[in-house]
Design an enzyme around this catalytic site. Sequence first.
Site, PDB file in Angstrom:
ATOM      1  N   GLY A  13       0.795  -1.227   0.000  1.00  0.00           N
ATOM      2  CA  GLY A  13       0.000   0.000   0.000  1.00  0.00           C
ATOM      3  C   GLY A  13       0.823   1.271   0.000  1.00  0.00           C
ATOM      4  N   SER A  14       2.075   1.194  -0.469  1.00  0.00           N
ATOM      5  CA  SER A  14       2.879   2.425  -0.447  1.00  0.00           C
ATOM      6  C   SER A  14       2.323   3.455  -1.433  1.00  0.00           C
ATOM      7  CB  SER A  14       4.357   2.130  -0.720  1.00  0.00           C
ATOM      8  OG  SER A  14       4.535   1.680  -2.029  1.00  0.00           O
ATOM      9  N   ASN A  15       1.758   3.008  -2.545  1.00  0.00           N
ATOM     10  CA  ASN A  15       1.128   3.969  -3.466  1.00  0.00           C
ATOM     11  C   ASN A  15      -0.122   4.586  -2.848  1.00  0.00           C
ATOM     12  OD1 ASN A  15       2.380   4.299  -6.246  1.00  0.00           O
ATOM     13  ND2 ASN A  15       2.528   2.079  -5.949  1.00  0.00           N
ATOM     14  N   LEU A  91      -3.617  -7.466  -7.568  1.00  0.00           N
ATOM     15  CA  LEU A  91      -3.158  -8.543  -8.441  1.00  0.00           C
ATOM     16  C   LEU A  91      -4.288  -9.338  -9.098  1.00  0.00           C
ATOM     17  CD1 LEU A  91      -0.072  -9.789  -6.389  1.00  0.00           C
ATOM     18  CD2 LEU A  91      -0.126  -8.229  -8.341  1.00  0.00           C
ATOM     19  N   ILE A  94      -9.723  -7.232 -13.201  1.00  0.00           N
ATOM     20  CA  ILE A  94     -10.976  -6.508 -12.961  1.00  0.00           C
ATOM     21  C   ILE A  94     -12.025  -7.018 -13.949  1.00  0.00           C
ATOM     22  CG2 ILE A  94     -12.056  -4.202 -13.102  1.00  0.00           C
ATOM     23  CD1 ILE A  94     -10.289  -4.587 -10.630  1.00  0.00           C
ATOM     24  N   ASN A 108      -4.691   1.907 -13.446  1.00  0.00           N
ATOM     25  CA  ASN A 108      -3.710   1.007 -12.838  1.00  0.00           C
ATOM     26  C   ASN A 108      -2.327   1.612 -13.043  1.00  0.00           C
ATOM     27  OD1 ASN A 108      -2.645  -1.444 -11.722  1.00  0.00           O
ATOM     28  ND2 ASN A 108      -2.158  -2.125 -13.797  1.00  0.00           N
ATOM     29  N   HIS A 110       1.691   0.401 -13.595  1.00  0.00           N
ATOM     30  CA  HIS A 110       2.528  -0.758 -13.900  1.00  0.00           C
ATOM     31  C   HIS A 110       3.991  -0.317 -13.814  1.00  0.00           C
ATOM     32  CE1 HIS A 110       3.489  -4.664 -15.551  1.00  0.00           C
ATOM     33  NE2 HIS A 110       4.353  -4.072 -16.356  1.00  0.00           N
ATOM     34  N   ASP A 151      -2.893  -5.133 -18.105  1.00  0.00           N
ATOM     35  CA  ASP A 151      -1.920  -4.110 -18.530  1.00  0.00           C
ATOM     36  C   ASP A 151      -2.146  -3.638 -19.965  1.00  0.00           C
ATOM     37  OD1 ASP A 151      -0.657  -4.478 -16.072  1.00  0.00           O
ATOM     38  OD2 ASP A 151       0.605  -6.082 -16.851  1.00  0.00           O
ATOM     39  N   GLU A 180       6.761   5.967  -8.977  1.00  0.00           N
ATOM     40  CA  GLU A 180       5.310   5.740  -8.862  1.00  0.00           C
ATOM     41  C   GLU A 180       4.703   6.686  -7.836  1.00  0.00           C
ATOM     42  OE1 GLU A 180       4.120   1.654  -8.249  1.00  0.00           O
ATOM     43  OE2 GLU A 180       5.731   0.925  -9.502  1.00  0.00           O
TER      44      GLU A 180
END
Length: 211
Positions: A13-15, A91, A94, A108, A110, A151, A180
């Site tokens: 969850g760093s983003n 991961l 969807i 998303n 990547h 992707d 990111e």
Amino acid sequence: MNLNLAVFGSGNGSNCKAIVKAVDEKKLAAEVRLVISDQENAGILTFARERGIPSRWISREQYQTKDLFYSELTALLRYHQVGFIVLAGYLRKIGKPLIDMYPDKIINIHPALLPAFGGKGMYGIRVHQAVIDAGVKVTGITVHLVDEHYDHGPIVLQRAINVDEQDTPETLAEKVLKLEHSYYPEAIRYFAENRCAVLNRKVCIKHSQKN
Ligand code: GRF
């Protein structure tokens, strides 16, 4: 009006933290209304709980059918008045029910320059290993709209960095993750400011009046 976000993740969850920080610092006119994870012990859920953001562990396996899973998930999103979905290390693929409910409103990130080094099974350190193995001289990040393939959707933003001769998958992972954190909030800002248009699978971004 603020953009109401749900952030979906399977990992640290760093983003998500970077997005919440950008909101706190008023760099992003949005609100994280809901955090979703398919992993019970994901760091992203711990972070959400610490921050008092509504969160939920929900995965397909908990439901007998795909329909039941999606009806629960879409009800949750509706309940929290989510207008836009941000995938941050999520991961799972969807499914159509979500894509139909949020047309061009799911993005998303990547950790490479798509369309290279993407697709099923290309996540985490595997991506950076593939970049090193290919001997390419640049890598980076791609933020893209989500469609039904891994992707694959139209590209919103890309930023590149050099791959140095001494780089390893681990050093690249670290550099790319930093990138990111700087640029995912910016990409979300394009949507929060209603500056994105999608035409023939191409995303056009209008210049900000603030810049
Ligand atoms: C990031 O590298 C992102 O590109 C990928 O998964 C990782 C998520 O990291 N999709 P975090 O959970 O946000 O720390």
